[in-house]
Design a protein around this motif. Structure first.
Motif, mmCIF file in Angstrom:
data_model
loop_
_atom_site.group_PDB
_atom_site.id
_atom_site.type_symbol
_atom_site.label_atom_id
_atom_site.label_comp_id
_atom_site.label_asym_id
_atom_site.label_seq_id
_atom_site.Cartn_x
_atom_site.Cartn_y
_atom_site.Cartn_z
ATOM 1 N N VAL A 184 -17.068 -6.399 -25.894
ATOM 2 C CA VAL A 184 -16.187 -6.498 -27.186
ATOM 3 C C VAL A 184 -17.474 -6.077 -27.958
ATOM 4 C CG1 VAL A 184 -15.122 -7.790 -28.320
ATOM 5 C CG2 VAL A 184 -14.846 -7.541 -26.068
ATOM 6 N N GLN A 185 -18.303 -6.545 -28.253
ATOM 7 C CA GLN A 185 -19.272 -7.099 -28.966
ATOM 8 C C GLN A 185 -19.829 -5.468 -29.796
ATOM 9 O OE1 GLN A 185 -23.409 -9.211 -28.124
ATOM 10 N NE2 GLN A 185 -23.739 -8.893 -30.132
ATOM 11 N N GLN A 186 -20.354 -4.473 -28.159
ATOM 12 C CA GLN A 186 -21.006 -3.028 -28.550
ATOM 13 C C GLN A 186 -19.074 -2.058 -29.476
ATOM 14 O OE1 GLN A 186 -21.280 -1.690 -24.987
ATOM 15 N NE2 GLN A 186 -23.615 -2.000 -24.964
ATOM 16 N N GLU A 187 -18.261 -2.579 -29.260
ATOM 17 C CA GLU A 187 -17.326 -1.909 -29.899
ATOM 18 C C GLU A 187 -17.147 -2.853 -31.198
ATOM 19 O OE1 GLU A 187 -13.361 -0.293 -27.940
ATOM 20 O OE2 GLU A 187 -12.769 -2.615 -28.481
ATOM 21 N N GLU A 188 -16.863 -3.430 -31.438
ATOM 22 C CA GLU A 188 -17.119 -4.277 -32.993
ATOM 23 C C GLU A 188 -18.279 -3.483 -33.558
ATOM 24 O OE1 GLU A 188 -15.067 -7.421 -34.539
ATOM 25 O OE2 GLU A 188 -14.988 -6.004 -33.205
ATOM 26 N N GLN A 189 -19.324 -3.453 -33.094
ATOM 27 C CA GLN A 189 -20.686 -2.777 -34.124
ATOM 28 C C GLN A 189 -20.422 -1.629 -34.261
ATOM 29 O OE1 GLN A 189 -24.444 -3.397 -32.227
ATOM 30 N NE2 GLN A 189 -25.558 -2.175 -34.078
ATOM 31 N N LEU A 190 -19.431 -0.797 -33.515
ATOM 32 C CA LEU A 190 -19.158 0.474 -34.052
ATOM 33 C C LEU A 190 -17.958 0.817 -34.925
ATOM 34 C CD1 LEU A 190 -18.714 3.183 -30.556
ATOM 35 C CD2 LEU A 190 -18.174 3.534 -33.468
ATOM 36 N N LEU A 191 -17.393 -0.439 -34.513
ATOM 37 C CA LEU A 191 -15.981 0.094 -35.187
ATOM 38 C C LEU A 191 -16.627 -0.739 -36.764
ATOM 39 C CD1 LEU A 191 -12.840 -0.873 -32.228
ATOM 40 C CD2 LEU A 191 -13.533 0.959 -33.578
ATOM 41 N N ALA A 192 -16.838 -1.159 -36.465
ATOM 42 C CA ALA A 192 -17.418 -2.015 -37.916
ATOM 43 C C ALA A 192 -17.863 -1.564 -38.936
ATOM 44 C CB ALA A 192 -18.384 -3.275 -38.097
ATOM 45 N N ALA A 193 -19.508 -0.491 -38.397
ATOM 46 C CA ALA A 193 -19.838 0.609 -39.259
ATOM 47 C C ALA A 193 -18.507 1.687 -39.346
ATOM 48 C CB ALA A 193 -20.694 1.788 -38.057
ATOM 49 N N LEU A 194 -18.162 2.997 -38.949
ATOM 50 C CA LEU A 194 -16.886 3.206 -38.926
ATOM 51 C C LEU A 194 -16.321 3.051 -40.347
ATOM 52 C CD1 LEU A 194 -15.186 4.946 -36.019
ATOM 53 C CD2 LEU A 194 -16.902 6.144 -37.501
ATOM 54 N N ALA A 195 -15.855 1.401 -40.420
ATOM 55 C CA ALA A 195 -14.607 1.303 -41.732
ATOM 56 C C ALA A 195 -15.582 0.622 -42.593
ATOM 57 C CB ALA A 195 -14.332 -0.463 -41.030
ATOM 58 N N GLY A 196 -17.265 0.633 -42.994
ATOM 59 C CA GLY A 196 -17.890 0.694 -43.548
ATOM 60 C C GLY A 196 -17.301 2.086 -44.527
ATOM 61 N N LEU A 203 -26.633 2.823 -30.879
ATOM 62 C CA LEU A 203 -26.342 1.038 -31.593
ATOM 63 C C LEU A 203 -28.042 0.623 -32.155
ATOM 64 C CD1 LEU A 203 -23.596 -0.879 -29.200
ATOM 65 C CD2 LEU A 203 -23.417 0.854 -31.534
ATOM 66 N N MET A 204 -28.286 1.116 -33.186
ATOM 67 C CA MET A 204 -29.905 0.360 -33.326
ATOM 68 C C MET A 204 -29.882 -0.736 -33.778
ATOM 69 S SD MET A 204 -30.245 3.508 -34.072
ATOM 70 C CE MET A 204 -31.955 3.486 -33.853
ATOM 71 N N PRO A 205 -31.506 -1.378 -33.163
ATOM 72 C CA PRO A 205 -31.747 -2.926 -33.963
ATOM 73 C C PRO A 205 -31.214 -3.390 -35.256
ATOM 74 C CG PRO A 205 -33.649 -1.869 -32.527
ATOM 75 C CD PRO A 205 -32.684 -0.417 -33.461
ATOM 76 N N GLY A 206 -31.047 -4.814 -35.440
ATOM 77 C CA GLY A 206 -30.144 -5.199 -36.291
ATOM 78 C C GLY A 206 -28.989 -4.520 -37.067
#
Length: 360
Positions: A143-155, A252-255
């Protein structure tokens, strides 16, 4: 356009090179990454049906530091995705040289160092992001990985919401996505668009199989011309689209940053053209059920937009996701159903159920 240095055009993220020779010349490569002591080249094997050629460069700098780069070369005129989406200029290179879209890289980490476009070939030089790529296996993300990816797309989607930059003539449009691998195009015996024959035959077989398993009303709706389907979406808010949001195209990069590559189908259209493709192509990678993912994406998008999306608007956008995702990949799901693949029956049932609702 003549070559330029990054210092002369700081608004773009990568340097324009004169040709591929500049990459493989240690002195010229040094202008990108520092003085080069030695360098070796080796071909890379990649999956997929595109005409791109990849090489890995292992570089040792004069300081002793090691750098690993990836060089991608492609002739858009010979690539089926470019042909079917009107991208013969080579959108990845065009994006990197376009100041009007530079804000993309404030939302998505840019992996590119340099690019060229000459003699019908485009080339890209990027850092090797292998340590940060998600494993290319058919297992769900966390879920954490997916959240990171979806948040970037949403941005990115929020950043270009109704932006005047979407008027750029070389961007792919909604009809390109709706007609990429749809049932109508699959009936053409000779599409004349460089689609590899084995792949074309598989798509044809997949749509023939899909028609046997779906209600005739859905089959008829999915056979409508892409341009006609896209016209129904023209009144919806438009944004910038990556165009190929499969998990393998992100790192998925650092930070909590996310890098993205393979922008060959970069375009504009309703935001859920990207979301529908994400649901369809990443079916085995999703961290949560599709309906939950749609709800979560709405939350992330509205947070970044800073304004609510009405239920009526969101329902329309969900219909775009379902119809576009099905037009692009339902043929593959039919083949999985026919072969009784793991989870294939449940996957097929979700798309048919949601298509019935979306087409009402």
């Amino acid at each position: 356009m003549p070559p330029f240095s990054c210092r002369e055009m700081p608004e773009v993220p990568a340097c324009r090179l004169a040709s591929a020779d500049d990459v493989f010349d240690p002195d010229k490569l040094a202008t990108l990454i520092g003085p080069v002591r030695e360098m070796s080249r080796r071909p890379m094997v990649t999956s997929g049906y595109t005409a791109a050629h990849h090489e890995r460069l292992d570089v040792t700098l004069s300081t002793g530091e090691s750098r690993r780069l990836v060089v991608k070369r492609v002739r858009p005129a010979a690539d089926w995705t470019a042909s079917r989406t009107g991208g013969r200029l080579g959108r990845e290179a065009t994006l990197l040289g376009e100041p009007a879209l530079a804000a993309v890289w404030e939302e998505i980490e840019c992996p590119y160092l340099a690019f060229w476009s000459v003699g019908g070939e485009i080339g890209l030089v990027m850092d090797d992001l292998s340590p940060f790529l998600l494993p290319d296996v058919r297992t769900p993300l966390t879920v954490q990985q997916e959240e990171q990816l979806l948040a970037a797309l949403a941005g990115m989607h929020a950043r270009f919401w109704s932006s005047p930059s979407l008027d750029l003539p070389w961007l792919a449009r909604a009809e390109h996505y709706a007609g990429l691998l749809d049932a109508q195009s699959a009936t053409q015996d000779d599409p004349g668009d460089k689609l590899p024959t084995p792949f074309h035959q598989r798509v044809q077989l997949g749509w023939a199989t899909a028609r046997r398993h779906m209600p005739t009303s859905i089959a008829a709706a999915l056979a409508r011309p892409a341009a006609e389907v896209a016209r129904a979406w023209e009144g919806l808010p438009q944004t910038l689209l990556h165009g190929d949001v499969k998990v393998a195209n992100f790192a998925l990069m650092p930070g909590h940053k996310v890098a993205a590559f393979d922008w060959a189908m970069l375009g504009s259209g309703p935001v859920t053209l990207d979301v529908g493709w994400y649901l369809a192509v990443n079916a085995s990678r999703l961290a949560r059920p599709k309906d939950e993912l749609l709800v979560r994406y709405r939350v992330l998008l509205t947070q970044r937009l800073g304004l609510p999306l009405s239920d009526a608007l969101w329902d329309s956008l969900v219909r775009v996701a379902v119809i576009s995702g099905a037009r692009m990949l339902l043929w593959s799901k039919a083949l999985a159903l026919e072969s009784a693949g793991p989870g294939a029956r449940e996957e097929w049932a979700w798309w048919v159920e949601h298509l019935e609702a979306a087409l009402q």
